[in-house]
Scaffold this motif. Sequence first.
Motif, short mmCIF file in Angstrom:
data_model
loop_
_atom_site.label_atom_id
_atom_site.label_comp_id
_atom_site.label_asym_id
_atom_site.label_seq_id
_atom_site.Cartn_x
_atom_site.Cartn_y
_atom_site.Cartn_z
N UNK A 1 140.96 63.98 85.42
CA UNK A 1 141.26 62.83 86.26
C UNK A 1 142.52 63.11 87.07
N UNK A 2 142.63 62.44 88.22
CA UNK A 2 143.83 62.58 89.04
C UNK A 2 145.04 62.02 88.31
N UNK A 3 144.84 60.95 87.54
CA UNK A 3 145.93 60.33 86.80
C UNK A 3 145.56 60.32 85.32
N UNK A 4 145.97 61.34 84.57
CA UNK A 4 145.60 61.42 83.15
C UNK A 4 146.11 60.24 82.33
N UNK A 5 147.28 59.70 82.67
CA UNK A 5 147.80 58.55 81.93
C UNK A 5 146.83 57.38 82.02
N UNK A 6 146.36 57.09 83.23
CA UNK A 6 145.43 55.97 83.41
C UNK A 6 144.08 56.27 82.75
N UNK A 7 143.66 57.53 82.78
CA UNK A 7 142.41 57.89 82.13
C UNK A 7 142.50 57.65 80.62
N UNK A 8 143.60 58.07 80.02
CA UNK A 8 143.77 57.88 78.58
C UNK A 8 143.97 56.39 78.24
N UNK A 9 144.69 55.67 79.10
CA UNK A 9 144.87 54.23 78.85
C UNK A 9 143.54 53.50 78.97
N UNK A 10 142.68 53.96 79.86
CA UNK A 10 141.35 53.36 79.96
C UNK A 10 140.58 53.55 78.67
N UNK A 11 140.72 54.73 78.07
CA UNK A 11 140.06 54.98 76.78
C UNK A 11 140.63 54.07 75.70
N UNK A 12 141.95 53.98 75.64
CA UNK A 12 142.60 53.16 74.62
C UNK A 12 142.14 51.71 74.72
N UNK A 13 142.15 51.16 75.92
CA UNK A 13 141.81 49.75 76.09
C UNK A 13 140.32 49.50 75.88
N UNK A 14 139.49 50.50 76.17
CA UNK A 14 138.06 50.37 75.87
C UNK A 14 137.85 50.30 74.36
N UNK A 15 138.59 51.12 73.61
CA UNK A 15 138.46 51.08 72.15
C UNK A 15 138.94 49.75 71.59
N UNK A 16 139.99 49.19 72.16
CA UNK A 16 140.46 47.89 71.71
C UNK A 16 139.43 46.81 72.00
N UNK B 1 144.81 60.79 69.10
CA UNK B 1 143.51 60.13 68.98
C UNK B 1 143.40 59.38 67.65
N UNK B 2 143.91 59.98 66.57
CA UNK B 2 143.90 59.28 65.29
C UNK B 2 144.66 57.95 65.39
N UNK B 3 145.79 57.98 66.09
CA UNK B 3 146.59 56.77 66.24
C UNK B 3 145.87 55.72 67.06
N UNK B 4 145.19 56.16 68.11
CA UNK B 4 144.40 55.21 68.92
C UNK B 4 143.36 54.54 68.04
N UNK C 1 148.85 48.31 75.20
CA UNK C 1 149.07 48.96 76.49
C UNK C 1 150.49 49.50 76.57
N UNK C 2 151.49 48.68 76.22
CA UNK C 2 152.88 49.12 76.32
C UNK C 2 153.19 50.27 75.37
N UNK C 3 152.66 50.21 74.17
CA UNK C 3 152.93 51.26 73.17
C UNK C 3 152.38 52.60 73.60
N UNK C 4 151.09 52.63 73.97
CA UNK C 4 150.49 53.92 74.30
C UNK C 4 150.93 54.42 75.67
N UNK C 5 151.16 53.52 76.59
CA UNK C 5 151.64 53.96 77.91
C UNK C 5 153.02 54.60 77.75
N UNK C 6 153.85 54.00 76.87
CA UNK C 6 155.16 54.59 76.62
C UNK C 6 155.06 55.98 75.99
N UNK C 7 154.05 56.20 75.18
CA UNK C 7 153.86 57.51 74.55
C UNK C 7 153.43 58.57 75.56
N UNK C 8 152.70 58.11 76.60
CA UNK C 8 152.06 59.06 77.50
C UNK C 8 152.84 59.38 78.76
N UNK C 9 153.67 58.45 79.23
CA UNK C 9 154.36 58.69 80.50
C UNK C 9 155.30 59.88 80.37
#
Length: 211
Positions: free
Chosen positions: A90-105, A166-169, A202-210
Amino acid sequence: MAEDAAPAASTPRPRSRIQTRNRRRILEAALDVFSAHGFRGATLDQIADGAGMSKPNVLYYFDGKEAIHVTLLNALMAEWLAPLEALEEAEDPVEALMGYVMTKLEMSRRLPRESRLFANEILQGAPRMGPHLERGLKPLFDAKCALIRRWAAEGRIAPVDPGHFLFTVWAVTQHYADFEAQVAVLMPDGKAAWSGARRHVDGMFRGMLLP
């Protein structure tokens, strides 16, 4: 003399509308029973009662409790792995991973019984799901870990351990389904609880990834 032609393989007859409906009723009832009691604690009588059918009628559609359980697990794994399979370059890996996180939630919000079905199977040592974990999840997990590791090496996300990320997600998002009864007691306003969960996750994982 020419050999006799091999008989054509018989094609299974398509299920009737009633058969399809009854199988769906059984699986829906079984999902309730298995997610509440686990495989060992569930009985065919409970499933039949939940489906509003007799036990012999249930056994007309499925060979037994394990056949019902495996059918549910097969369907679950296909749905459970789809968001991870969709995680790609993806052009923006942070947003790609956050999309995965929020889909799982969101899946935990919509599919709490399925999450508990999965958790119960894993807690028992994955006796029926073992092949799925080996042949389905493991290669997919390795491929996505390699992708996340490359994004980190390129400086496009913060350095994280891909596997433990991924385990944490999974641990965080599935908590809301697997411990739904506890969450409901501690945060009885369900709408506010889910709104807060989305903001917090969102805040927790975004903070981990930025980076």
